[in-house]
Design an enzyme around this catalytic site. Structure first.
Site, short mmCIF file in Angstrom:
data_model
loop_
_atom_site.label_atom_id
_atom_site.label_comp_id
_atom_site.label_asym_id
_atom_site.label_seq_id
_atom_site.Cartn_x
_atom_site.Cartn_y
_atom_site.Cartn_z
N VAL C 46 0.84 -1.20 0.00
CA VAL C 46 0.00 0.00 0.00
C VAL C 46 0.88 1.25 0.00
O VAL C 46 0.59 2.25 -0.66
CB VAL C 46 -0.95 0.02 1.22
N CYS C 47 1.96 1.17 0.74
CA CYS C 47 2.81 2.32 0.96
C CYS C 47 3.21 3.02 -0.34
O CYS C 47 3.06 4.25 -0.46
CB CYS C 47 4.05 1.92 1.76
N PRO C 48 3.69 2.31 -1.34
CA PRO C 48 4.13 3.04 -2.53
C PRO C 48 2.97 3.77 -3.23
O PRO C 48 3.18 4.85 -3.79
CB PRO C 48 4.74 1.96 -3.42
N LEU C 51 2.59 6.96 -1.34
CA LEU C 51 3.73 7.87 -1.51
C LEU C 51 3.69 8.51 -2.90
O LEU C 51 4.05 9.68 -3.07
CB LEU C 51 5.05 7.12 -1.29
#
Lengths: 187, 187, 187, 187, 187, 187, 187, 187, 187, 187
Positions: C46-48, C51
């Site tokens: 999920v993080c990318p 970001l």
């Protein structure tokens, strides 16, 4: 918390060196590279082989500006008596420190609680008196002076060459690494 | 107090090994000889040379019944990514443990306070999970897998041969010593 | 007690930004509007996407005088390695802060105890370093940069227009309210 | 420490709902999804626009199995009087909880110390009573019910679809991600 | 320990008075005689009859140099809304203080623990801010403004006539007593 | 914290009543309605007028099931001597309690610290021994038995008529109020 | 520890003397010889016989420079009333101190815990305010003023004649002893 | 707190009596009336006159069932030696207790701190071991055995005649008082 | 911890010496060599034989600059009386110190807890007041003044001859040893 | 507090005796009379003369049922080595205990703080393990085995002959004393 870079604590002791009893304190130790070489007891078995092995590299260490202190919880009287009677110990020229008050063994955390003897612990200190590397082996496993020499050489190289580091199993004269942003993830 | 013979504390972590993420706890470690090999950070410089050096002796250690765990404060995701992209790290078959919660680094007292990275610390544990020997070197000084192998062999010999001890720089096959009252003051 | 209006605590960290490693402290952050954008781990899922979503509004935020700091408990080495290998992350121009010592995650109370990873927490600070708004979502729920932009615009409007407040779902250019005694009980 | 996954603390309160005064406790709340929607005070300005915005999505939330509780430090008597006299508030069908003893505002840590009023804080709890996501905005910045709805939908999707996660700005019906070892470092 | 002659503690609050919101502190109260008149809640039942009863004697009290402060844990917004909608409350000209932070109710020890509402407590303070008399009745028992007036008159008479005291059920104009050694045991 | 509804604490004392010395404890008091009527000292000035005023309503209170206890820090010997010599006090038929050990004055928090005398404090207790209403006036201001009677009647009415409350200045036979949702904001 | 030679503690009280109420403190007492004569209560039985007995020697004591203070936990109002009504007490000219705040009874450690009355304790103080002799008898045993007079005379003699001591049952004018080394073991 | 009615604390000591050394404990003392008669030191000056005075009334006290214990911080060896050499002490037949461990002097609080000698303190205990009366005089003032006898007679009369008390300077055979309600304020 | 070299603590006492009572403190003792000679009690059995034995060597000790203090918990009055009546004790010319306040016995840790008597303890102090040697024997075993004299002579010799030590059973005039490195392990 | 009659504390140690290393604990010591003979260090100067002196009386002590333990803070290895090389020490047949963990020196309070060496302390214990007599001399003053023997003989005599005590300088066969009341003050 990491023990690296902690500083030699104050102490007072008497050592046997070159046929004399000499007083020794933390102030005497600081200012030069130093090896503290703990072992369990005088008049025992593995200890003299280690002390003799260490005696062999002592001239080299002296040339590198490194002083050597062997330490057990025996008195300096015992060290002198042992030096007088043992052929192996008789070869020793470095400081044999009497730690019968347990101060050094406690400060370096190698005192066996309730036993009153030290572990086989080696500590290398820089001239500021800060611990830079260490090794501890059990009762029945002797250390290796050659490997100690290799590590002290790498340590002195690294400290005197900012921007370079010594890789695994580095030997004097071998290549070093120069860390840079470009090397990230490339080794 | 001496750290020797203290026991592995409880922990839970995830490691990368052989293309998989595996859960790991102190219970998994006990029962075999074990090497915990701490290093500061993935994607840096000295670390991969040490990890590759260790990878070379891993097959030998496995035959001797010794498991290997490399540990940094990076996650297992980072270990996997590093393994994918670095030729040196790609050779590793042992456990690469993610210690991003700092539990192992704290338990072995190699966490650099306020920095969040581990020292270069090696710890050998017996099948009871007790620390038998250890070594710590600074940021810029790589360790030597060959000397580690020598010491583990001496350790296993000593443990399995009651009444014998391994003298200084003992190598596999060399003579050992048998301590006895008669030897007191004779070496 | 309410966390709003509490002040950014002192910290020191290293960030990756525009191909360089830069040191960063609370003193560097104060003086401008700031977004701290926490996420669990580099090299995850999920993080990318979050970001990247944030990277899209970064130019707008910069024009509004707002700096952006993404933070995880990974090192700046990992951030650099991730930036090198991921197409999504490669687009990022804001600060990617290494919080491997957990200082920032602890200060903003988003560290998952015993896990060593941060929550998905967003904090908007005014130039005095005081928290003005915040949002936290769980592991599996991505945030929305557009809504964040809406709230920062409303926040800046309110702060710069004494006597006016921004009602629910207010968008830039929409009407505001002017609280007065006459309005009590009339809305 | 992270506030996510902490559990709703015990409380007792009286609420106004559908023309009646009803007693309410933590036991009544658990077992369903729940939104706690804090605001500063009855008979003020931003608050009614937010409460009306929330009233608009209440039928949808009810269908999704989500109950709604608005909370201020006013009594249920005040809530009733406000409901009687304000056109916007008169539309509300959800629970209007009287927190004049500050118990709920304290438990959710949104009480402004020394002021006796709550922040604009939204908390979404799962049927186990654990906080899953939250948002806090200041006095002068209204929230957005549409974004709240988006996040609750993502939350419910994630919880009910193990192995999938909702990326940034995910909307109902959009694609999700399925984390796997192969994706590490690939997004 | 007796509560008489204890001094008004510092506080800050907002009151509704004569169509305005005014800030109020202990410094504003001191310097005049003052009545603090606590009641449980706006928009309830006994309270308005008491507040109206008190409103009737307010002109007389003002002439006597006595200011009046009604206090509940409702906000000044609620007081204003109640004043707007209730015929009885609409007559009030004295200060209606908002004690939603519970400071005054706590200072006068009339806050019902865990309930967040005040008792029906009346406190008369002299211009030094010291409590001179008090009365507390339960939820279901209204006070009597006439008796309060009688006691304030007696109090002011006693304070301004050294050497005289007001006997039981004394009314303005009735005889007082002058304590003297000769009266000991004679009444 | 509110003193209402706190319970009579244990005590032991001796009282003068009807020409006899009688022992008295909290167990004797409970089970009936009770008035504790504190005053500073025997053989003084305001006190006898109050005690006589109270003596006048004693027969009525007895019929209502209310017992009366006057209390000062004098001994029962003094009470007897005063009763013998004062015409006003000679009329008293209720309990005159000796509190020379300060237990009751302390329990009801009316002891003037460092002075050893009680305030003019009246406390009405229900048959469970819980304080239901109270009044305290200073040294120079006598109380009013008629108003005390009015409040006790209202109290007994309220307790025995669930669903009704007595408004301000209510007198026996006057109308009461029945709180209901419909009345909210209507009085 | 011995109570002899401990010093009179600070106190404030009101006494009845010669038809007047007079304030009294430790400062007033010091500078002269003093007798503190405690008794349980006014209007009782043994007490007046003791107080009358003491009144008979009061003129003699005055000539010797000794002041007398009778003390009970009754007020000065009670002392005055008792003096007015009792023939025995009416003869008293010394100070009758009101100790209703228990300060003196506590300071001399004669307060019966939980009872609020003093023991029959007599204390003789020198002009420095130090206790020189004391006597305590129970409720039912009256003291003897003649013996008290004998002891005070011996005390004054001893203090004013260094090198002499008064033997057992010494009476004014009888022989004293002069301690010397020669007398050791000779009496 | 009053020392009257406190109980004899446990002790063990050796006494000289009738040419023998006898062990003595609190258990031996209880069951009879007892006089503890403390004095500073053997071989001194006032002490023997007091001890001889006491010896004169010892036969009478024995007939009344009262045992006598003289106590100093000297050993029983000293008491014996003094008894052998002093004509006055040689007459003594009661117990001469050795308190060289200071236990009794401490228990009765007559030990002069830092001096190691006891005050001239007399304590009369009832058969339950409770202190009923006491007297303390300074170094240079001898006590009076006749007055002690008077008080013990009054004490025994009072204890054995419930309802009667002995007035001031009461002598055996004189009238007593019978306290009753009718006497209140009449003496 | 070793008691050797601890310093004489402050004290005040009275001693009997040469027909006089003299005051004595630690300041009087310091400046000369001193023997403190504790014993249980005057008028007992072993003690006088020891004190007489000590009296015999007193002239010799005086010539050597050593003062002698015998100490028991008896008073100086007892010491004087014993000196008067015992032929053995009558010979004593040194200080007989009265320690009835137990100060010295406590300071030298020879007080038998709960007994109030001292052990048979001998302590030799140098002119700085530091303990140099000591001996303690039980109740039934007398000491030997000749051996004490031997040890004091050796002590004075050692202190005044740096570099020499007195071997076992050394007598005045016999050979001493001079410790040197060469002697290590040779005796 | 007196050290006499305190009991041997638990310990574990290894001793050299008759050419063997033997384990020793408090349990082994109890049951017989015992001498603990502390000295500073092996291979020093006064120590061997004392140890040889003690060796001479060892056969006599053994016949008397007394075991002997010499103790220093050296190891049993040192004791063995010293025994091998020193003619004086080679004569020793009693236990030479290694106290390198300082346990015994601490238990008997003869460890010189910060020095790690023991004083010259002799302790005689009875078969119950209780200390009966002791002696301590400084570094440069040797003890005397003959006097030790004299005292142990007196001690055993006294213990085995109830009712007799050994006077000063008593030698085996000399007269003893029988304490009795008649002897008080007669010696």
């Amino acid at each position: 918390m990491s023990v690296l870079n902690t500083t030699l604590k104050p102490f007072n002791a008497t050592a046997y060196k070159d046929g004399k009893f000499v007083d020794l304190s933390d102030a005497d130790v600081k200012g030069k590279w130093a090896v503290f070489f703990f072992y369990p007891a005088d008049f025992t078995f593995v200890c003299p082989t280690e002390l003799e092995d260490l005696a062999d590299i002592y001239p080299t260490l002296q040339k590198m500006g490194v002083e050597v202190y062997s330490v057990s919880t025996d008195t300096h009287f015992c060290h002198k008596a042992w030096h007088d009677t043992s052929p192996a110990i008789g070869k020793i020229n470095y400081y044999m420190v009497g730690d019968q008050n347990h101060a050094l063994s406690n400060n370096f955390e190698v005192l066996r609680e309730g036993v009153g003897l030290a572990d086989r612990g080696t500590f290398v200190l820089d001239p500021q008196g800060e611990i830079q590397l260490l090794e501890i082996t059990p009762e029945g496993v002797g250390r290796n002076a050659a490997e100690l020499l290799r590590k002290i050489k790498a340590l002195q190289y690294w400290v005197s060459h900012p921007g370079e580091v010594c890789p695994a199993k580095w030997e004097e004269g071998a290549e070093t690494l120069a860390p840079s942003l470009d090397l990230v993830g490339k080794i």
